[in-house]
Design a protein around this motif. Sequence first.
Motif, PDB file in Angstrom:
ATOM      1  N   ASN A 102       0.588  -1.121   0.247  1.00 40.83           N
ATOM      2  CA  ASN A 102      -0.059  -0.307  -0.423  1.00 40.83           C
ATOM      3  C   ASN A 102       1.010   0.930   0.309  1.00 40.83           C
ATOM      4  N   ARG A 107      -4.144  -4.006  -6.238  1.00 37.76           N
ATOM      5  CA  ARG A 107      -4.699  -3.745  -4.761  1.00 37.76           C
ATOM      6  C   ARG A 107      -6.500  -3.097  -4.970  1.00 37.76           C
ATOM      7  N   SER A 143      -8.857  -4.673  -4.642  1.00 42.50           N
ATOM      8  CA  SER A 143      -9.787  -5.587  -4.151  1.00 42.50           C
ATOM      9  C   SER A 143      -9.835  -6.347  -3.442  1.00 42.50           C
ATOM     10  N   THR A 161      -7.731  -8.485   0.058  1.00 44.91           N
ATOM     11  CA  THR A 161      -6.569  -7.703   1.199  1.00 44.91           C
ATOM     12  C   THR A 161      -4.556  -8.178   1.779  1.00 44.91           C
ATOM     13  N   SER A 208      -3.445  -9.986   2.601  1.00 42.53           N
ATOM     14  CA  SER A 208      -3.542 -11.582   2.392  1.00 42.53           C
ATOM     15  C   SER A 208      -3.734 -12.293   1.214  1.00 42.53           C
ATOM     16  N   GLN A 209      -4.451 -12.037   1.115  1.00 44.19           N
ATOM     17  CA  GLN A 209      -4.945 -12.240  -0.775  1.00 44.19           C
ATOM     18  C   GLN A 209      -4.216 -11.860  -1.415  1.00 44.19           C
TER      19      GLN A 209
END
Length: 249
Positions: A134, A179, A181, A183, A185-186
């Motif tokens: 991010n 990024r 959609s 998180t 971890s996904q």
Amino acid sequence: MYLLEKGFLTSVNGLFPQGVLSDLTQVTRLHGFDPVWGVLVVGTVTFILGFAGCVGALRENICLLKFFAGVIGFIFFLELTAAVLAFVFQGQVREWISDFFLANVKAYREDIDLQNLIDSLQKLNHCCGAKDPNDWNLNVYFNCSENNPSREKCGVPFSCCISDPADTVVNTQCGYDVRASGTPSQWSNTIYVKGCMIALEEWLPRNLYIVAGVFIVISLLQVWDVLEKQKLLHGKYILQLDVTYFRRA
């Protein structure tokens, strides 16, 4: 020592050919100061030291030998001071490196050399951003704001992608919309979610003995060089005393 210094400069020239260091102000953001001048100063000092040490040893010139031993001793003291300060102020050093990386994330598309440098760092350490992916929201091309018209919106550079060893061609668009959609971890199936600061902190303990060994070897070479020059100075001084004694006799 002189040969080691020349070898180091030759290696630097080989690693950074013409053009790669063309605009380091983009990398450092030092208010217009180009670090290439710093490299030139270091090269000049290295040449002068090498010349003084080599000629002083060959001609047994006391002034040159004293100059060489004094400067090398001073540099060794500065290295020890820097190492102690870095250890004592670990938090500040970590914060400075993080700010440095984030500042260059913002300028990722502004300079091709900076872009290649960040890509190499992320691919080598399997990381993305300073703390997490991010961080790329700081870049105008990759941020997720609604008014961002860039095709790379909510994406990351290709160097953040987990590459398939079977791929023969680099997919430079693999980070598009990653990024948008989900998180972190996904995202971990597609890109590296570990920040480069964390990767660096993990790398140092794993390679602590190597890093310490390199610094110890460099320090021993410097100390050995100073001691050798001191032996030459001592021998020259004893010789002068003998000559003076025989002349008086």
